[in-house]
Design an enzyme around this catalytic site. Structure first.
Site, PDB file in Angstrom:
ATOM      1  N   PRO A  23      17.368  81.178 -20.962  1.00 35.97           N
ATOM      2  CA  PRO A  23      18.429  80.108 -20.402  1.00 35.97           C
ATOM      3  C   PRO A  23      18.846  79.145 -21.426  1.00 35.97           C
ATOM      4  O   PRO A  23      18.369  78.755 -22.420  1.00 35.97           O
ATOM      5  CB  PRO A  23      17.301  79.289 -19.516  1.00 35.97           C
ATOM      6  CG  PRO A  23      16.088  79.550 -19.740  1.00 35.97           C
ATOM      7  CD  PRO A  23      16.018  80.794 -20.446  1.00 35.97           C
ATOM      8  N   CYS A  25      21.596  76.020 -21.339  1.00 41.12           N
ATOM      9  CA  CYS A  25      22.310  74.901 -20.590  1.00 41.12           C
ATOM     10  C   CYS A  25      23.907  74.921 -21.400  1.00 41.12           C
ATOM     11  O   CYS A  25      23.920  75.003 -22.650  1.00 41.12           O
ATOM     12  CB  CYS A  25      21.940  73.442 -20.885  1.00 41.12           C
ATOM     13  SG  CYS A  25      20.349  73.069 -20.067  1.00 41.12           S
ATOM     14  N   ALA A  57      18.825  76.085 -17.168  1.00 43.31           N
ATOM     15  CA  ALA A  57      18.343  75.235 -16.210  1.00 43.31           C
ATOM     16  C   ALA A  57      19.261  74.579 -15.252  1.00 43.31           C
ATOM     17  O   ALA A  57      20.328  74.111 -15.327  1.00 43.31           O
ATOM     18  CB  ALA A  57      17.638  73.979 -17.057  1.00 43.31           C
ATOM     19  N   GLN A  99      17.100  79.975 -13.955  1.00 41.89           N
ATOM     20  CA  GLN A  99      15.875  78.726 -14.222  1.00 41.89           C
ATOM     21  C   GLN A  99      16.184  77.575 -13.247  1.00 41.89           C
ATOM     22  O   GLN A  99      17.120  76.847 -13.385  1.00 41.89           O
ATOM     23  CB  GLN A  99      15.817  78.717 -15.725  1.00 41.89           C
ATOM     24  CG  GLN A  99      14.784  77.579 -16.111  1.00 41.89           C
ATOM     25  CD  GLN A  99      14.944  77.134 -17.592  1.00 41.89           C
ATOM     26  OE1 GLN A  99      15.676  76.456 -17.935  1.00 41.89           O
ATOM     27  NE2 GLN A  99      13.791  77.375 -18.358  1.00 41.89           N
ATOM     28  N   TYR A 190      10.484  68.370 -19.628  1.00 41.46           N
ATOM     29  CA  TYR A 190      10.891  68.092 -18.269  1.00 41.46           C
ATOM     30  C   TYR A 190      10.135  67.706 -17.233  1.00 41.46           C
ATOM     31  O   TYR A 190       8.839  67.693 -17.733  1.00 41.46           O
ATOM     32  CB  TYR A 190      12.040  68.857 -17.987  1.00 41.46           C
ATOM     33  CG  TYR A 190      13.196  69.099 -18.839  1.00 41.46           C
ATOM     34  CD1 TYR A 190      14.208  68.004 -19.088  1.00 41.46           C
ATOM     35  CD2 TYR A 190      13.279  70.400 -19.819  1.00 41.46           C
ATOM     36  CE1 TYR A 190      14.976  68.109 -20.003  1.00 41.46           C
ATOM     37  CE2 TYR A 190      14.429  70.239 -20.753  1.00 41.46           C
ATOM     38  CZ  TYR A 190      15.154  69.099 -20.918  1.00 41.46           C
ATOM     39  OH  TYR A 190      16.308  69.246 -21.832  1.00 41.46           O
ATOM     40  N   LEU A 307      13.733  82.042 -32.570  1.00 44.69           N
ATOM     41  CA  LEU A 307      14.016  82.572 -33.892  1.00 44.69           C
ATOM     42  C   LEU A 307      13.497  83.997 -34.145  1.00 44.69           C
ATOM     43  O   LEU A 307      12.911  84.286 -35.037  1.00 44.69           O
ATOM     44  CB  LEU A 307      13.788  81.565 -34.978  1.00 44.69           C
ATOM     45  CG  LEU A 307      14.222  80.268 -34.924  1.00 44.69           C
ATOM     46  CD1 LEU A 307      13.911  79.495 -36.043  1.00 44.69           C
ATOM     47  CD2 LEU A 307      15.806  80.392 -35.299  1.00 44.69           C
ATOM     48  N   ARG A 330      20.006  81.590 -29.295  1.00 41.52           N
ATOM     49  CA  ARG A 330      21.167  81.521 -30.397  1.00 41.52           C
ATOM     50  C   ARG A 330      21.547  82.798 -30.886  1.00 41.52           C
ATOM     51  O   ARG A 330      22.692  82.833 -31.164  1.00 41.52           O
ATOM     52  CB  ARG A 330      20.602  80.560 -31.457  1.00 41.52           C
ATOM     53  CG  ARG A 330      20.506  78.973 -30.693  1.00 41.52           C
ATOM     54  CD  ARG A 330      19.768  78.176 -31.653  1.00 41.52           C
ATOM     55  NE  ARG A 330      18.509  78.396 -31.812  1.00 41.52           N
ATOM     56  CZ  ARG A 330      17.498  77.917 -32.516  1.00 41.52           C
ATOM     57  NH1 ARG A 330      17.781  76.728 -33.011  1.00 41.52           N
ATOM     58  NH2 ARG A 330      16.238  78.237 -32.404  1.00 41.52           N
TER      59      ARG A 330
HETATM   60  C1  LIG Z   1      22.667  76.056 -26.061  1.00 39.85           C
HETATM   61  C2  LIG Z   1      21.464  76.007 -25.738  1.00 39.85           C
HETATM   62  C3  LIG Z   1      21.050  75.717 -24.346  1.00 39.85           C
HETATM   63  C4  LIG Z   1      19.589  75.887 -24.075  1.00 39.85           C
HETATM   64  N1  LIG Z   1      19.400  75.556 -22.828  1.00 39.85           N
HETATM   65  C5  LIG Z   1      18.093  75.699 -22.230  1.00 39.85           C
HETATM   66  C6  LIG Z   1      17.781  75.786 -20.918  1.00 39.85           C
HETATM   67  O1  LIG Z   1      18.445  75.540 -20.192  1.00 39.85           O
HETATM   68  N2  LIG Z   1      16.461  75.809 -20.378  1.00 39.85           N
HETATM   69  C7  LIG Z   1      15.506  76.137 -21.694  1.00 39.85           C
HETATM   70  O2  LIG Z   1      14.580  76.341 -21.029  1.00 39.85           O
HETATM   71  N3  LIG Z   1      15.741  76.166 -22.736  1.00 39.85           N
HETATM   72  C8  LIG Z   1      17.049  76.055 -23.166  1.00 39.85           C
HETATM   73  N4  LIG Z   1      17.283  76.184 -24.564  1.00 39.85           N
HETATM   74  C9  LIG Z   1      16.215  76.883 -25.400  1.00 39.85           C
HETATM   75  C10 LIG Z   1      16.626  78.439 -25.673  1.00 39.85           C
HETATM   76  O3  LIG Z   1      16.160  78.920 -24.206  1.00 39.85           O
HETATM   77  C11 LIG Z   1      15.407  78.965 -26.574  1.00 39.85           C
HETATM   78  O4  LIG Z   1      14.202  78.806 -25.991  1.00 39.85           O
HETATM   79  C12 LIG Z   1      15.558  78.467 -27.955  1.00 39.85           C
HETATM   80  O5  LIG Z   1      16.868  78.287 -28.314  1.00 39.85           O
HETATM   81  C13 LIG Z   1      14.725  79.315 -29.131  1.00 39.85           C
HETATM   82  O6  LIG Z   1      15.238  80.502 -28.841  1.00 39.85           O
HETATM   83  P1  LIG Z   1      16.471  81.154 -30.009  1.00 39.85           P
HETATM   84  O7  LIG Z   1      15.814  80.636 -31.337  1.00 39.85           O
HETATM   85  O8  LIG Z   1      16.560  82.322 -30.059  1.00 39.85           O
HETATM   86  O9  LIG Z   1      17.530  80.176 -30.013  1.00 39.85           O
HETATM   87  C14 LIG Z   1      18.731  76.199 -25.153  1.00 39.85           C
HETATM   88  C15 LIG Z   1      18.904  76.547 -26.144  1.00 39.85           C
HETATM   89  C16 LIG Z   1      20.224  76.584 -26.579  1.00 39.85           C
HETATM   90  C17 LIG Z   1      20.494  76.962 -28.075  1.00 39.85           C
END
Ligand SMILES: Cc1cc2nc3c(=O)[nH]c(=O)nc-3n(C[C@H](O)[C@H](O)[C@H](O)COP(=O)(O)O)c2cc1C
Length: 373
Positions: A23, A25, A57, A99, A190, A307, A330
């Site tokens: 997810p 945002c 979310a 979510q 949260y 990551l 990301r």
């Molecule tokens: C732009 C953005 C928005 C995010 N929004 C949420 C969210 O709405 N809910 C959530 O649980 N995590 C959120 N995260 C965290 C990601 O879901 C993820 O757990 C975190 O970025 C690590 O994964 P990655 O290294 O692949 O980016 C967000 C991350 C990013 C980059």
């Protein structure tokens, strides 16, 4: 065929592969309504071959939103634009998750890319600006070190019951929108995480004190959501396996919570970490995978996230039993076709994940260039 690109059955849902969009945002909604931005942003992940796309979310109440720009599902009018997205994801072969969230004391914060609350009077009209006093287990501000947070109002027992019901009502709406998966947001500091953690929960009633009492709200949410969600559809919960702060929620706590969640009908725990100010967690490649493995020892399926970018790493996470699904945030923004590309890397000349409009053209190009044969 790689494990990553093998189907996975969860109750009556079969995912085409084990890649998940985590997810994210977007802070781009008005009045909680999904719009063209969400449609295109999410749709490209279905075109890119991912198995499950989990929407950001989404507030179960107006005051549950992190910001006024979050998606919401507190009103029946919010179902139709979400259904349009779900239908597109389905048409392109992805399952659709949402979510469901309550930000608690981390609600009513500025839009991530703005400089605090810098909206002009015109911006406020254009973007449907709103600000409100957040609610939380205890009247303790998230942090004084960063601007944008407000001292919350302590929730009464009636507020708690109404919030549990709001999760259930939003779940019914998610079902009406056609979602395949609901993920309860229990992570990142949260509301549910605030109840779980002694850092934010100083209550002296049945919702605070012992671990059993601190878990009560989260488990009530699980029970209410599971009751509102069809028995043939899988339920996920996202947790922060550790707050990463002295005196906070720990991995051992998470293993116990995951066992309780499973006993109440949760199918998959999506394992993240952090969300409180001052956390000592150091992000690096694969930094949360060992947390997914620890939670999986409670006998529940897990999603590993954080990551993960090399397809061989994703495959190894599954092969070594650290997790059952692998999620990307990301990395998927950087390459919305990550899943298609990873499928070629792991499985060679497999073109099935390309949309039919592109599939044969890409294969022809590859043959001419002698690629992936
Ligand atoms: C732009 C953005 C928005 C995010 N929004 C949420 C969210 O709405 N809910 C959530 O649980 N995590 C959120 N995260 C965290 C990601 O879901 C993820 O757990 C975190 O970025 C690590 O994964 P990655 O290294 O692949 O980016 C967000 C991350 C990013 C980059």
């Amino acid at each position: 065929m790689s494990l990553l690109f093998s189907p996975l059955a969860l109750r009556d849902l079969t995912l085409r592969n084990r890649t998940v969009i985590a997810p994210m945002c977007q802070y781009s909604a008005q009045h909680g309504l999904a719009n063209e931005w969400h449609f295109v942003h999410l749709g490209r992940f279905a075109l890119g071959g991912f198995g499950l796309v989990i929407l950001e979310a989404t507030g179960v109440l107006p005051e549950a939103r992190i910001s006024y720009g979050d998606l919401g599902l507190w009103d029946d009018g919010q179902i139709a634009p979400l259904k349009r997205i779900v239908d597109f994801l389905h048409a392109e072969g992805s399952a659709a998750g949402i979510q469901l969230a309550h930000a608690g004391r981390k609600a009513s914060t500025p839009i991530a890319w703005r400089n605090g609350f810098d909206e002009t009077a015109q911006d406020k009209l254009d973007y449907a600006f709103e600000a409100w006093t957040p609610v939380a287990p205890s009247p303790i501000i998230h942090t004084e070190r960063h601007p944008g947070y407000t001292v919350p109002r302590e929730m009464t027992v009636a507020d708690i019951a109404a919030t549990v019901q709001a999760f259930a009502a939003a779940t019914s709406r998610a079902d009406q929108a056609g979602f395949d998966v609901v993920e309860i947001h229990g992570a990142h500091g949260y509301l549910i995480n605030q109840f779980l953690s002694p850092l934010a929960n100083k209550r002296t009633d049945a919702y605070g004190g012992s671990r059993e009492n601190r878990m009560r709200f989260g488990l009530e949410v699980i029970d209410a959501v599971r009751a509102a969600w069809p028995a043939n559809k899988p339920l996920f919960i996202r947790i922060s396996a550790t707050d990463g702060v002295e005196g906070g929620w720990t991995v051992e706590d998470s293993e116990i919570f995951a066992g309780e969640a499973k006993a109440r009908g949760v199918d998959v725990v999506h394992v993240s970490s952090g969300g409180f100010d001052g956390a000592s967690i150091k992000p690096g490649p694969l930094y949360q995978v060992q947390l997914a493995r620890a939670v999986r020892s409670a006998g529940v399926k897990t999603v590993a996230v954080g990551l993960i970018s090399d397809p061989a790493d994703a495959e190894r996470i599954l092969a070594e039993g650290d997790a059952d699904l692998v999620a990307f945030a990301r990395g998927a923004l950087e390459d919305p076709n990550w899943a298609i590309h990873a499928h070629h890397i792991l499985d060679g000349a497999e073109y099935d994940l390309w949309p039919k409009q592109a599939r044969n053209r890409i294969r022809d190009k590859d043959r001419v260039l002698g690629l992936r044969q």
